[in-house]
Design a protein around this motif. Sequence first.
Motif, PDB file in Angstrom:
ATOM      1  N   GLN A 276       8.250 -23.212 -14.195  1.00 26.45           N
ATOM      2  CA  GLN A 276       7.264 -22.942 -13.144  1.00 26.45           C
ATOM      3  C   GLN A 276       7.248 -24.070 -12.119  1.00 26.45           C
ATOM      4  OE1 GLN A 276       3.321 -22.104 -14.610  1.00 26.45           O
ATOM      5  NE2 GLN A 276       2.392 -22.274 -12.599  1.00 26.45           N
ATOM      6  N   LYS A 277       7.286 -25.316 -12.597  1.00 28.90           N
ATOM      7  CA  LYS A 277       7.294 -26.462 -11.684  1.00 28.90           C
ATOM      8  C   LYS A 277       8.595 -26.497 -10.880  1.00 28.90           C
ATOM      9  CE  LYS A 277       4.720 -29.083 -10.987  1.00 28.90           C
ATOM     10  NZ  LYS A 277       3.764 -29.220  -9.832  1.00 28.90           N
ATOM     11  N   PHE A 278       9.711 -26.196 -11.518  1.00 29.66           N
ATOM     12  CA  PHE A 278      10.992 -26.178 -10.815  1.00 29.66           C
ATOM     13  C   PHE A 278      11.008 -25.089  -9.736  1.00 29.66           C
ATOM     14  CE2 PHE A 278      14.217 -28.362 -13.875  1.00 29.66           C
ATOM     15  CZ  PHE A 278      13.403 -29.476 -13.907  1.00 29.66           C
ATOM     16  N   GLU A 279      10.414 -23.951 -10.039  1.00 29.88           N
ATOM     17  CA  GLU A 279      10.334 -22.878  -9.043  1.00 29.88           C
ATOM     18  C   GLU A 279       9.499 -23.323  -7.841  1.00 29.88           C
ATOM     19  OE1 GLU A 279       8.880 -19.301 -10.838  1.00 29.88           O
ATOM     20  OE2 GLU A 279      10.907 -18.555 -11.231  1.00 29.88           O
ATOM     21  N   GLU A 280       8.405 -23.995  -8.123  1.00 29.48           N
ATOM     22  CA  GLU A 280       7.517 -24.487  -7.064  1.00 29.48           C
ATOM     23  C   GLU A 280       8.254 -25.439  -6.133  1.00 29.48           C
ATOM     24  OE1 GLU A 280       3.911 -27.697  -6.953  1.00 29.48           O
ATOM     25  OE2 GLU A 280       3.866 -26.239  -8.589  1.00 29.48           O
ATOM     26  N   LEU A 281       9.123 -26.290  -6.706  1.00 28.99           N
ATOM     27  CA  LEU A 281       9.861 -27.276  -5.914  1.00 28.99           C
ATOM     28  C   LEU A 281      11.232 -26.769  -5.468  1.00 28.99           C
ATOM     29  CD1 LEU A 281       8.992 -30.475  -7.982  1.00 28.99           C
ATOM     30  CD2 LEU A 281       7.942 -29.681  -5.855  1.00 28.99           C
ATOM     31  N   GLU A 282      11.523 -25.502  -5.813  1.00 30.59           N
ATOM     32  CA  GLU A 282      12.794 -24.861  -5.432  1.00 30.59           C
ATOM     33  C   GLU A 282      13.994 -25.615  -5.992  1.00 30.59           C
ATOM     34  OE1 GLU A 282      12.597 -24.258  -1.165  1.00 30.59           O
ATOM     35  OE2 GLU A 282      10.540 -23.498  -1.329  1.00 30.59           O
ATOM     36  N   PHE A 283      13.891 -25.920  -7.292  1.00 27.59           N
ATOM     37  CA  PHE A 283      14.949 -26.622  -8.010  1.00 27.59           C
ATOM     38  C   PHE A 283      15.787 -25.629  -8.828  1.00 27.59           C
ATOM     39  CE2 PHE A 283      12.719 -31.051  -8.397  1.00 27.59           C
ATOM     40  CZ  PHE A 283      12.861 -31.216  -7.025  1.00 27.59           C
ATOM     41  N   GLY A 284      16.171 -24.537  -8.223  1.00 29.59           N
ATOM     42  CA  GLY A 284      16.932 -23.520  -8.948  1.00 29.59           C
ATOM     43  C   GLY A 284      18.195 -24.055  -9.596  1.00 29.59           C
ATOM     44  N   SER A 285      18.834 -25.010  -8.928  1.00 31.20           N
ATOM     45  CA  SER A 285      20.095 -25.549  -9.457  1.00 31.20           C
ATOM     46  C   SER A 285      19.890 -26.399 -10.704  1.00 31.20           C
ATOM     47  CB  SER A 285      20.793 -26.390  -8.381  1.00 31.20           C
ATOM     48  OG  SER A 285      19.986 -27.504  -8.021  1.00 31.20           O
ATOM     49  N   LEU A 286      18.633 -26.744 -10.991  1.00 30.93           N
ATOM     50  CA  LEU A 286      18.368 -27.591 -12.153  1.00 30.93           C
ATOM     51  C   LEU A 286      17.917 -26.807 -13.385  1.00 30.93           C
ATOM     52  CD1 LEU A 286      16.541 -30.664 -10.542  1.00 30.93           C
ATOM     53  CD2 LEU A 286      18.933 -30.465 -11.227  1.00 30.93           C
ATOM     54  N   VAL A 287      17.880 -25.490 -13.273  1.00 33.23           N
ATOM     55  CA  VAL A 287      17.450 -24.686 -14.419  1.00 33.23           C
ATOM     56  C   VAL A 287      18.347 -24.937 -15.624  1.00 33.23           C
ATOM     57  CG1 VAL A 287      17.196 -22.332 -15.305  1.00 33.23           C
ATOM     58  CG2 VAL A 287      16.336 -22.912 -13.035  1.00 33.23           C
ATOM     59  N   LYS A 288      19.625 -25.154 -15.357  1.00 34.44           N
ATOM     60  CA  LYS A 288      20.565 -25.421 -16.464  1.00 34.44           C
ATOM     61  C   LYS A 288      20.209 -26.709 -17.194  1.00 34.44           C
ATOM     62  CE  LYS A 288      24.012 -27.585 -13.405  1.00 34.44           C
ATOM     63  NZ  LYS A 288      23.278 -27.369 -12.132  1.00 34.44           N
ATOM     64  N   VAL A 289      19.516 -27.629 -16.496  1.00 38.08           N
ATOM     65  CA  VAL A 289      19.071 -28.875 -17.124  1.00 38.08           C
ATOM     66  C   VAL A 289      18.084 -28.563 -18.242  1.00 38.08           C
ATOM     67  CG1 VAL A 289      17.691 -30.964 -16.763  1.00 38.08           C
ATOM     68  CG2 VAL A 289      19.473 -30.352 -15.120  1.00 38.08           C
ATOM     69  N   ILE A 290      17.196 -27.607 -17.991  1.00 31.89           N
ATOM     70  CA  ILE A 290      16.215 -27.218 -19.007  1.00 31.89           C
ATOM     71  C   ILE A 290      16.928 -26.721 -20.256  1.00 31.89           C
ATOM     72  CG2 ILE A 290      14.252 -25.731 -19.534  1.00 31.89           C
ATOM     73  CD1 ILE A 290      13.695 -25.522 -16.551  1.00 31.89           C
ATOM     74  N   GLU A 291      17.960 -25.929 -20.055  1.00 31.03           N
ATOM     75  CA  GLU A 291      18.703 -25.370 -21.192  1.00 31.03           C
ATOM     76  C   GLU A 291      19.331 -26.474 -22.030  1.00 31.03           C
ATOM     77  OE1 GLU A 291      21.438 -22.759 -19.293  1.00 31.03           O
ATOM     78  OE2 GLU A 291      19.893 -21.328 -18.660  1.00 31.03           O
ATOM     79  N   LYS A 292      19.893 -27.479 -21.367  1.00 28.00           N
ATOM     80  CA  LYS A 292      20.519 -28.579 -22.104  1.00 28.00           C
ATOM     81  C   LYS A 292      19.467 -29.415 -22.841  1.00 28.00           C
ATOM     82  CE  LYS A 292      24.533 -29.095 -19.062  1.00 28.00           C
ATOM     83  NZ  LYS A 292      25.243 -29.989 -18.100  1.00 28.00           N
ATOM     84  N   LEU A 293      18.314 -29.606 -22.195  1.00 29.22           N
ATOM     85  CA  LEU A 293      17.279 -30.421 -22.811  1.00 29.22           C
ATOM     86  C   LEU A 293      16.630 -29.721 -23.994  1.00 29.22           C
ATOM     87  CD1 LEU A 293      15.499 -32.060 -19.747  1.00 29.22           C
ATOM     88  CD2 LEU A 293      17.061 -33.114 -21.376  1.00 29.22           C
ATOM     89  N   GLU A 294      16.699 -28.401 -24.027  1.00 32.63           N
ATOM     90  CA  GLU A 294      16.131 -27.676 -25.157  1.00 32.63           C
ATOM     91  C   GLU A 294      16.891 -28.001 -26.443  1.00 32.63           C
ATOM     92  OE1 GLU A 294      13.916 -23.653 -23.823  1.00 32.63           O
ATOM     93  OE2 GLU A 294      16.086 -23.624 -23.606  1.00 32.63           O
ATOM     94  N   LEU A 295      18.137 -28.430 -26.300  1.00 33.44           N
ATOM     95  CA  LEU A 295      18.931 -28.802 -27.478  1.00 33.44           C
ATOM     96  C   LEU A 295      18.402 -30.104 -28.087  1.00 33.44           C
ATOM     97  CD1 LEU A 295      22.518 -28.038 -26.122  1.00 33.44           C
ATOM     98  CD2 LEU A 295      21.067 -26.593 -27.561  1.00 33.44           C
ATOM     99  N   VAL A 296      17.693 -30.904 -27.273  1.00 36.07           N
ATOM    100  CA  VAL A 296      17.111 -32.146 -27.759  1.00 36.07           C
ATOM    101  C   VAL A 296      15.659 -31.917 -28.177  1.00 36.07           C
ATOM    102  CG1 VAL A 296      16.779 -34.607 -27.227  1.00 36.07           C
ATOM    103  CG2 VAL A 296      18.561 -33.308 -26.036  1.00 36.07           C
ATOM    104  N   ASN A 297      15.093 -30.800 -27.711  1.00 34.93           N
ATOM    105  CA  ASN A 297      13.694 -30.494 -27.969  1.00 34.93           C
ATOM    106  C   ASN A 297      13.422 -30.425 -29.468  1.00 34.93           C
ATOM    107  OD1 ASN A 297      11.154 -29.996 -27.092  1.00 34.93           O
ATOM    108  ND2 ASN A 297      11.580 -28.000 -26.174  1.00 34.93           N
ATOM    109  N   ILE A 298      12.411 -31.113 -29.930  1.00 40.00           N
ATOM    110  CA  ILE A 298      12.083 -31.142 -31.361  1.00 40.00           C
ATOM    111  C   ILE A 298      11.273 -29.898 -31.711  1.00 40.00           C
ATOM    112  CG2 ILE A 298      10.897 -32.428 -33.173  1.00 40.00           C
ATOM    113  CD1 ILE A 298      13.330 -33.862 -31.970  1.00 40.00           C
TER     114      ILE A 298
END
Length: 298
Positions: A276-298
């Motif tokens: 939601q925050k990324f959409e607000e800031l128009e960070f569409g290109s960083l959505v893949k970052v979320i996917e990678k960080l989910e692998l570290v998510n506890i």
Amino acid sequence: MVSSKRRYLLIDGMAILFRAYFATSFTGKIRRTSSGIPVNGVHGFVRYFADAIQTYQPTHVICCWDMGSTTFRTEQFGDYKGNRPAAPEDLIPQFDLVKEVVSSFDVPNIGLVGYEADDCMGTLASRLGKEHEVVIVTGDHDMLQLIEEQVHVAIMKKGIGNYQLYTLQTLFEEKGLTPAQVIDVKGLMGDTADNYPGVKGIGEKTAYKLIQQFASIEGLLDNLDQISPTVRKKIETDLDMLHLSRKLATIHCEAPLDELDDEHCRWCFSRDQVHQKFEELEFGSLVKVIEKLELVNI
């Protein structure tokens, strides 16, 4: 993570934000949202932030910030950091935005009026390092004074994903210093970035040599008869500034920070909240970052 031991990642927020801003603004083209809000520094910050988490695989993450230019150090020395230009106009609105992004990851933003982010990180590292592993991510070599057996400092080098990790061993191997001696070297040579002079006429090379030879400023002052008359005169002439510069260089590790709720800084974020925050800031290109960080998510 395989190990059940906690690893705290302390992030030097302002240092990374400034790095991200200037790495992308030198062309004169500033990334903005469709409504004209500058976000280039925040966008770059997310990339650095995400890479640090992927690299060091923390169980807990905390981001520390400066809270204005007036601190107890400016009270001790009015010219402290007085040579620094004002922040670029396009960066100013990003100070709040970047904290909102950090909060969207459920990572606490820590800062204390009257103290620098360094002091917050020093205090947290001192507390947490007694029982847990701590990695401080920064571009500031002053932070090397915080190294302990379980506290390491990752100095960001040019480019994302390029770090030099300092431990007690690597600090001594590379610089021939202990963490405490990092402070004494700065006391002698001063710091042009922070605008305190040290001893006039003593540069980095001489400062290192003197501290390596005499172990500390006290050891040096007790043996002034063993050094050249020229260097001795410089030290005796600037003795007050030597002591003040060492005080300014010392990170305060007993800042009055509230105790952190362990769960509050546990690395565990909501994908929807960040998205939601990324959409607000128009960070569409960083959505893949979320996917990678989910692998570290506890």
